[in-house]
Design an enzyme around this catalytic site. Structure first.
Site, PDB file in Angstrom:
ATOM      1  N   ALA A  74      -9.614 -32.933 107.492  1.00  0.00           N
ATOM      2  CA  ALA A  74     -11.188 -32.349 107.154  1.00  0.00           C
ATOM      3  C   ALA A  74     -10.906 -30.907 107.152  1.00  0.00           C
ATOM      4  CB  ALA A  74     -12.308 -32.480 107.700  1.00  0.00           C
ATOM      5  N   GLU A  75     -10.418 -30.169 108.383  1.00  0.00           N
ATOM      6  CA  GLU A  75     -10.001 -28.891 108.721  1.00  0.00           C
ATOM      7  C   GLU A  75      -8.633 -28.278 108.117  1.00  0.00           C
ATOM      8  OE1 GLU A  75      -9.055 -30.375 113.151  1.00  0.00           O
ATOM      9  OE2 GLU A  75     -11.822 -28.878 113.542  1.00  0.00           O
ATOM     10  N   ASP A 133      -7.451 -29.608 104.712  1.00  0.00           N
ATOM     11  CA  ASP A 133      -7.640 -29.789 103.868  1.00  0.00           C
ATOM     12  C   ASP A 133      -8.846 -28.170 103.494  1.00  0.00           C
ATOM     13  OD1 ASP A 133      -7.371 -32.402 103.139  1.00  0.00           O
ATOM     14  OD2 ASP A 133      -9.314 -33.018 102.920  1.00  0.00           O
ATOM     15  N   SER A 156       1.739 -36.287  94.141  1.00  0.00           N
ATOM     16  CA  SER A 156       0.458 -36.502  94.400  1.00  0.00           C
ATOM     17  C   SER A 156      -0.754 -37.357  93.616  1.00  0.00           C
ATOM     18  CB  SER A 156       0.205 -36.397  95.084  1.00  0.00           C
ATOM     19  OG  SER A 156      -0.894 -34.950  95.372  1.00  0.00           O
ATOM     20  N   LEU A 157      -1.557 -37.602  93.931  1.00  0.00           N
ATOM     21  CA  LEU A 157      -2.377 -38.271  93.129  1.00  0.00           C
ATOM     22  C   LEU A 157      -3.809 -37.145  92.982  1.00  0.00           C
ATOM     23  CD1 LEU A 157      -2.652 -42.398  93.641  1.00  0.00           C
ATOM     24  CD2 LEU A 157      -1.583 -40.911  91.641  1.00  0.00           C
ATOM     25  N   GLU A 182      -5.187 -50.802  92.814  1.00  0.00           N
ATOM     26  CA  GLU A 182      -4.593 -51.082  94.233  1.00  0.00           C
ATOM     27  C   GLU A 182      -5.556 -50.428  95.635  1.00  0.00           C
ATOM     28  OE1 GLU A 182      -1.011 -51.593  91.749  1.00  0.00           O
ATOM     29  OE2 GLU A 182      -0.765 -49.622  93.233  1.00  0.00           O
ATOM     30  N   LYS A 224      -4.926 -48.086  98.102  1.00  0.00           N
ATOM     31  CA  LYS A 224      -4.500 -47.397  98.574  1.00  0.00           C
ATOM     32  C   LYS A 224      -3.719 -47.225 100.484  1.00  0.00           C
ATOM     33  CE  LYS A 224      -3.990 -42.409  98.008  1.00  0.00           C
ATOM     34  NZ  LYS A 224      -3.785 -41.840  99.804  1.00  0.00           N
ATOM     35  N   ASP A 250      -2.275 -46.296 103.727  1.00  0.00           N
ATOM     36  CA  ASP A 250      -2.385 -44.828 104.514  1.00  0.00           C
ATOM     37  C   ASP A 250      -0.947 -44.826 105.221  1.00  0.00           C
ATOM     38  OD1 ASP A 250      -2.727 -42.538 105.389  1.00  0.00           O
ATOM     39  OD2 ASP A 250      -4.550 -43.501 106.602  1.00  0.00           O
ATOM     40  N   GLU A 256       5.092 -47.102  99.536  1.00  0.00           N
ATOM     41  CA  GLU A 256       4.409 -46.599 100.834  1.00  0.00           C
ATOM     42  C   GLU A 256       5.100 -47.677 102.116  1.00  0.00           C
ATOM     43  OE1 GLU A 256       2.617 -44.209  99.838  1.00  0.00           O
ATOM     44  OE2 GLU A 256       1.089 -43.638 101.915  1.00  0.00           O
ATOM     45  N   TYR A 300       4.415 -49.426  94.956  1.00  0.00           N
ATOM     46  CA  TYR A 300       4.000 -49.436  93.963  1.00  0.00           C
ATOM     47  C   TYR A 300       3.642 -48.987  92.834  1.00  0.00           C
ATOM     48  CZ  TYR A 300       3.211 -44.449  95.938  1.00  0.00           C
ATOM     49  OH  TYR A 300       3.651 -43.415  96.446  1.00  0.00           O
ATOM     50  N   LYS A 340      -5.692 -47.058  88.077  1.00  0.00           N
ATOM     51  CA  LYS A 340      -4.242 -46.520  86.897  1.00  0.00           C
ATOM     52  C   LYS A 340      -4.565 -47.146  85.632  1.00  0.00           C
ATOM     53  CE  LYS A 340      -1.130 -46.982  90.995  1.00  0.00           C
ATOM     54  NZ  LYS A 340      -0.004 -47.699  91.857  1.00  0.00           N
ATOM     55  N   LYS A 380     -11.137 -42.234  97.712  1.00  0.00           N
ATOM     56  CA  LYS A 380     -11.192 -42.411  99.013  1.00  0.00           C
ATOM     57  C   LYS A 380     -12.099 -42.600  99.884  1.00  0.00           C
ATOM     58  CE  LYS A 380      -7.625 -39.983  99.970  1.00  0.00           C
ATOM     59  NZ  LYS A 380      -6.905 -38.176 100.522  1.00  0.00           N
ATOM     60  N   CYS A 390      -8.500 -38.543 143.687  1.00  0.00           N
ATOM     61  CA  CYS A 390      -8.023 -39.962 142.721  1.00  0.00           C
ATOM     62  C   CYS A 390      -9.530 -40.594 142.893  1.00  0.00           C
ATOM     63  CB  CYS A 390      -7.082 -40.417 143.257  1.00  0.00           C
ATOM     64  SG  CYS A 390      -6.542 -42.161 142.868  1.00  0.00           S
ATOM     65  N   CYS A 420      -7.842 -43.689 144.893  1.00  0.00           N
ATOM     66  CA  CYS A 420      -7.319 -43.761 147.013  1.00  0.00           C
ATOM     67  C   CYS A 420      -7.958 -42.637 147.284  1.00  0.00           C
ATOM     68  CB  CYS A 420      -5.831 -43.943 146.839  1.00  0.00           C
ATOM     69  SG  CYS A 420      -5.485 -42.588 146.027  1.00  0.00           S
ATOM     70  N   CYS A 477      -2.394 -38.461 140.494  1.00  0.00           N
ATOM     71  CA  CYS A 477      -2.641 -38.430 141.486  1.00  0.00           C
ATOM     72  C   CYS A 477      -0.515 -38.938 142.193  1.00  0.00           C
ATOM     73  CB  CYS A 477      -3.008 -39.938 141.174  1.00  0.00           C
ATOM     74  SG  CYS A 477      -3.074 -40.925 143.440  1.00  0.00           S
ATOM     75  N   CYS A 497      -0.956 -45.328 146.276  1.00  0.00           N
ATOM     76  CA  CYS A 497      -1.977 -45.658 145.640  1.00  0.00           C
ATOM     77  C   CYS A 497      -2.321 -47.172 144.695  1.00  0.00           C
ATOM     78  CB  CYS A 497      -1.807 -44.217 144.367  1.00  0.00           C
ATOM     79  SG  CYS A 497      -3.736 -44.923 143.589  1.00  0.00           S
TER      80      CYS A 497
HETATM   81  S1  IVH Z   1       0.869 -44.258  92.906  1.00  0.00           S
HETATM   82  C1  IVH Z   1       2.403 -40.163  90.565  1.00  0.00           C
HETATM   83  N1  IVH Z   1      -0.841 -46.622  94.553  1.00  0.00           N
HETATM   84  O1  IVH Z   1      -1.109 -42.213  98.148  1.00  0.00           O
HETATM   85  C2  IVH Z   1       2.291 -41.116  91.671  1.00  0.00           C
HETATM   86  N2  IVH Z   1      -0.212 -44.232  95.500  1.00  0.00           N
HETATM   87  O2  IVH Z   1      -1.484 -38.702  96.806  1.00  0.00           O
HETATM   88  C3  IVH Z   1       1.643 -42.234  92.006  1.00  0.00           C
HETATM   89  N3  IVH Z   1      -0.168 -44.294  98.025  1.00  0.00           N
HETATM   90  O3  IVH Z   1       1.512 -39.772  97.211  1.00  0.00           O
HETATM   91  C4  IVH Z   1       0.877 -42.840  93.791  1.00  0.00           C
HETATM   92  N4  IVH Z   1      -1.354 -46.253  98.074  1.00  0.00           N
HETATM   93  O4  IVH Z   1       2.347 -41.944  98.506  1.00  0.00           O
HETATM   94  C5  IVH Z   1      -0.121 -44.658  94.521  1.00  0.00           C
HETATM   95  N5  IVH Z   1      -1.185 -47.751  95.674  1.00  0.00           N
HETATM   96  C6  IVH Z   1      -1.005 -46.378  95.929  1.00  0.00           C
HETATM   97  C7  IVH Z   1      -0.632 -45.683  96.680  1.00  0.00           C
HETATM   98  C8  IVH Z   1       0.046 -44.439  96.436  1.00  0.00           C
HETATM   99  C9  IVH Z   1      -0.925 -45.114  98.397  1.00  0.00           C
HETATM  100  C10 IVH Z   1       0.313 -43.012  98.181  1.00  0.00           C
HETATM  101  C11 IVH Z   1       1.369 -42.319  97.229  1.00  0.00           C
HETATM  102  C12 IVH Z   1       0.770 -41.189  97.145  1.00  0.00           C
HETATM  103  C13 IVH Z   1      -0.308 -40.812  97.007  1.00  0.00           C
HETATM  104  C14 IVH Z   1      -1.223 -40.275  96.084  1.00  0.00           C
END
Ligand code: IVH
Length: 677
Positions: free
Chosen positions: A38-39, A41, A86-87, A116, A118, A120, A173, A224, A288, A312, A405, A408, A423, A428
């Protein structure tokens, strides 16, 4: 912000870019983030706003122009034929409805979406040529990533060969299973190494230069996406993943085809809590457009596809009251403060404790006993105290770290530059207890049944103090203990006695020499062969060993220079403990000597790592794929393509020497060699 002069904006932009680059390095390159997502971001948002307000400050090298991490030194670069984007993110149902509206505006009314979970972790790309894995790569900046083929090959669920000889690139991933993450952090804590903040950072172990380290971290991959689905005669994303699964790839399984955005929202809701029960960490849901032709029609913005969005889940937080700050002394003497609070349900479990790491952190966050605190699960797994709520404070006093400690009473000290208090008293009781627990643990001497509780009881009764005392225990002593029956006593004594036959590296690791982890112990045992040779090694001799740096060399020398250590080793020798490295000896004369062995399927009695270690101790070489060169295939339950391949080889090669062993036959050989306990 808008009232800034251009000069002020320029200087702030420069500062923000430097800060973001710094934190990117901490996150991506060093696996040690200092600030929360968050920081980060918020820094990025401020920079984006300033760059929008002052277009003259635009710069192609600004962090706003990147997708991911810069390429680290040490890996070969890989140019992605198709960029890894990325997404865009969604945080509310409103954002999803807006996404759906934009999609339908372009492609018309009926749109089906695949949802799907996501995962991590770390985005990776896998490339197969004629069915053979030829390259694994990280995303890098999206255009250019790093070649991590050697590390990818260590991931167990990534097939090195597909079921069909196709050329294909897939994206997925890499993740660390939650259970493995917990195991790894326990180990790191015991060795006084910094902990991983969450499984995602741990998955970044793939960016370790040493594949052996990456391999020891047991990662997985979930596929994925196909990089170029158009080349594979599939019309939808669902078909693409089904095709990947048919090829033997670990395609994403937690997904659903939804007929409209309402079904998407319902599916997201369905997983909001249930996702915590999955073996891997998830932070959202990816939505998707299923139809690939519609995906093409929608196309991409500069950074992300218009046909997908990542919803998210908000990190779950809870409020509770801090009851106490408990101080525990670890094996290395480090004193760790733990927050003990009234139990609260959080992300699938009830939590009542969280590590506060060190004194500095408690002061930085000004956390006081009695405060109302906000707790959260980092990476949805490890509980952490986010902050205190000072407005709800009455008469709570700032935390004061004791100077002695808690176990001890000897004075606590800080070693040069460290934040942790230690310690330093080797006598101990906490150090002794934690040391014994480590000594007996699975990765060290592996004394089955001798866990934390029995060790505490034995210490309490004054039956043991040193490692050597364990080997002096008599059945009559054990039988005096509550809840210790005849059978259990025999079993424990047998496990203790069996551990005498361990190869040197287990003993070395078990002794708990500072900076000597499991891997270093193995390298040292291999290099020196015997305890005696290691004990007389000087710094120069130690530095000859690969992976041993000055810090470890000095620590080993100091350790063995201590008279009490020499006494202990002498006692252990006298008690009959093996002091030699056994791995090398087995190779030349074991029943599998010179044989190439492949393991497949599930063994009921041992995990893969254990089975592979046995094969090596029996003299065999473990290989991952079956070919005419394979001598032995050990096939457990649910053996699949490898067993079929072996049978095919036997059927088609008249003089093939390949032998197929089931688990019982294999374990018989293991037992005959006395390897199993
Ligand atoms: S589809 C064009 N599907 O989330 C990018 N991404 O910013 C298509 N991730 O870089 C990505 N689970 O590393 C997709 N089921 C999933 C995912 C997934 C994790 C990650 C991926 C991507 C980031 C999105």
């Amino acid at each position: 912000m808008m009232s800034m002069t251009l000069e002020e904006a320029k200087s702030r932009v420069k500062e923000l870019r430097e800060q973001i680059e710094y934190h990117n390095r901490r996150y991506y390159l060093e696996d040690q983030p200092e600030i929360t997502d968050a920081e980060w971001d918020s820094l990025m948002r401020e920079l984006l706003q300033l760059e929008a307000a002052y277009p003259e400050l635009a710069d192609p090298t600004s962090p706003t122009q990147r997708v991911g991490a810069p390429v680290a030194e040490g890996f070969t670069k890989v140019e992605h034929a198709i960029p890894m984007l990325s997404l865009a993110n969604a945080y509310s149902t409103g954002d999803l409805i807006e996404f759906d509206r934009r999609v339908r505006q372009v492609v018309g009314e009926a749109v089906r979406y695949v949802c799907e979970l996501k995962i991590d972790g770390l985005a990776v790309s896998l490339r197969y040529e004629n069915g053979i894995l030829v390259q694994g790569a990280t995303r890098g900046d999206g255009e250019i990533g790093e070649d991590i083929t050697a590390n990818i090959r260590t991931i167990r669920n990534v097939p090195l060969q597909l079921n069909e000889p196709v050329s294909i690139e897939v994206r997925g991933e890499a993740y660390m299973p939650k259970r493995e993450f917990a195991r790894l952090n326990e180990l790191r804590e015991a060795q006084g190494e910094p902990l991983f903040a969450n499984p995602r950072n741990a998955a970044a172990s793939l960016r370790q230069l040493d594949p052996a380290v990456a391999a020891s971290r047991r990662l997985g991959v979930i596929v994925y996406q196909l990089a170029q689905p158009g080349e594979h005669a599939v019309g939808t994303h669902s078909e693409a993943l089904a095709y990947a699964a048919r090829l033997g790839l670990p395609a994403h399984g937690e997904r659903r085809l939804c007929h409209n955005i309402e079904e998407v929202v319902a599916y997201i809701e369905e997983w909001a809590n249930r996702r915590h029960d999955l073996p891997y960490a998830t932070d959202g849901m990816v939505i998707k457009v299923d139809d690939l032709a519609l995906q093409d029609e929608l196309g991409f913005t500069a950074k992300s596809p218009r046909w997908a969005i990542a919803y998210k889940y908000a990190a779950e937080q809870a409020e509770t009251t801090l009851r106490s700050i408990e101080l525990t002394v670890g094996r290395t003497g480090v004193v760790t403060p733990t927050a003990v609070f009234y139990p609260v349900p959080l992300a699938g479990t009830t939590v009542a404790r969280a590590s506060l790491h060190n004194e500095d952190l408690i002061h930085e966050k000004d956390i006081r006993v009695g405060d109302v605190i906000v707790v959260q699960k980092a990476g949805d797994i490890i509980p952490e105290v986010i902050r205190a709520i000072p407005e709800r404070r009455t008469q709570e006093l700032p935390f004061q770290m004791p100077t002695t400690c808690p176990q001890c009473g000897s004075p606590l000290q800080k070693l040069n530059g460290e934040v942790a208090w230690r310690c330093m008293n080797p006598e101990c009781p906490a150090l002794i207890r934690e040391g014994l627990i480590h000594f007996a643990s699975r990765d060290a001497m592996n004394i089955e049944g001798l866990g934390e509780q029995w060790i505490a009881i034995l210490l309490d009764r004054g039956m043991v103090r040193t490692y050597a005392d364990l080997y002096r225990l008599k059945k009559a002593d054990l039988l005096q203990l509550e809840r210790m029956g005849d059978k259990l006593a025999d079993k424990l004594l047998r496990a203790i006695s069996d551990s005498k036959r361990n190869s040197l590296e287990r003993l070395l690791f078990g002794l708990g020499i500072r900076h000597v982890g499991e891997k270093a112990a193995k390298t040292l045992a291999q290099h020196f062969g015997t305890m005696d040779a290691l004990m007389v090694a000087d710094i120069d001799a130690l530095l000859q060993v690969s992976d041993v740096g000055p810090k470890m060399a000095e620590s080993i020398r100091l350790y063995f220079a201590s008279p009490s250590v020499r006494l202990l080793i002498g006692e252990l020798k006298e008690l009959g403990l093996n002091m030699d490295y056994l791995g090398a000896r087995a190779v030349s004369d074991g029943p599998f000597a010179g044989k190439t062995v492949v393991l497949t399927g599930v063994l009921a009695e041992a995990d893969r790592k254990q089975a592979a270690a046995w094969v090596e101790q029996l003299g065999g070489k473990v290989s991952s794929s079956v070919s005419v060169k394979t001598d032995i295939l050990i096939a457990g339950e649910k053996a699949g393509s490898k067993l079929a391949k072996a049978q095919e080889i036997l059927a088609t090669h008249a003089n093939a020497s390949l032998q197929i062993l089931d688990e019982t036959a294999f374990l018989k050989i293991v037992d005959e060699a006395g390897l199993r306990r």
